[in-house]
Design an enzyme around this catalytic site. Structure first.
Site, short mmCIF file in Angstrom:
data_model
loop_
_atom_site.label_atom_id
_atom_site.label_comp_id
_atom_site.label_asym_id
_atom_site.label_seq_id
_atom_site.Cartn_x
_atom_site.Cartn_y
_atom_site.Cartn_z
NE ARG A 190 -3.89 -2.14 0.12
CZ ARG A 190 -4.84 -2.29 -0.77
NH1 ARG A 190 -4.91 -1.49 -1.82
NH2 ARG A 190 -5.72 -3.25 -0.65
CD GLU A 235 -8.84 -8.37 -3.73
OE1 GLU A 235 -8.83 -8.72 -2.54
OE2 GLU A 235 -8.76 -7.18 -4.10
CD GLU A 278 -6.45 -5.90 -7.34
OE1 GLU A 278 -6.55 -6.03 -8.58
OE2 GLU A 278 -7.41 -5.68 -6.59
#
Length: 199
Positions: free
Chosen positions: A73, A106, A153
């Site tokens: 992040r 995901e 991702e």
């Protein structure tokens, strides 16, 4: 004593200015807010991050392991242990629908049983984001459909973590992502109160 609960309300906005707005799902604006009944006070400035909301999934398998992700992040300059999650950025899709979609995209997983654990406002001092957290059980593997992992991702690492190990990490401060902390402590509290894991 009256029931203790949060109450919807809205103070008057005398002016609003977009600070950032583009084609993405979040925007930043500055509002001038007037406190009701305080006619002698000038309106004050508050920054608002407009956010469509999010869904978070605590996916638990038959061995009491949680499906987790490690993801970078940039804003925090951290690689967090996280749960699958996603924005309510598709028109007409509710929080549960987003949770089901994100678990597939995901985690390449589908769940037979879904339980709403809790809904929170992660940072209401600046953001309108509302996060709905779900427990997913009865898991089976599936494909991701046409979803392609990109950007952060594409670098995600998937791992299965025993629930007690995840709880220990939350309690001793090694795991700090807010949705993980909230989801794990909520499920732990429900178990302690005998609410069970599914409804």
């Amino acid at each position: 004593m009256a029931e203790l609960r949060d109450e919807p309300t809205s103070w008057p906005v005398t002016a609003s200015e977009d600070l950032h707005r583009d084609g993405w799902v979040v925007a930043l604006r500055a509002d001038r807010v007037a406190r009701p009944g305080a006619d002698d006070e000038a309106p004050f400035r508050r920054i608002v991050l407009e956010h469509p909301g999010a869904a978070v999934i605590l996916a638990l398998d038959a061995e009491d392991r949680v499906f987790c992700l490690r993801q970078y992040r940039h804003a925090a300059q951290m690689r967090f242990v996280e749960l699958p999650a996603g924005l309510l950025d598709v028109a007409g899709e509710d929080a549960l629908g987003v949770a089901q979609r994100e678990l597939r995209e995901e985690g390449a997983l589908v769940a037979e049983r879904w339980t709403h654990l809790v809904t929170t406002y992660p940072s209401p001092g600046i953001s309108s984001e509302k996060a709905s957290i779900f427990l997913a059980e009865g898991l089976t593997e599936t494909d991701r459909g046409d979803f392609v992992l990109r950007h952060e991702e594409a670098d995600m690492e998937a791992l299965w973590v025993p629930f007690e190990v995840l709880l220990d990490g939350v309690l001793d401060g090694r795991i700090t992502d807010a949705p993980v902390v909230i989801a794990v402590l909520t499920l732990h509290a429900r178990r302690a109160r005998g609410a069970g894991e599914s409804s």
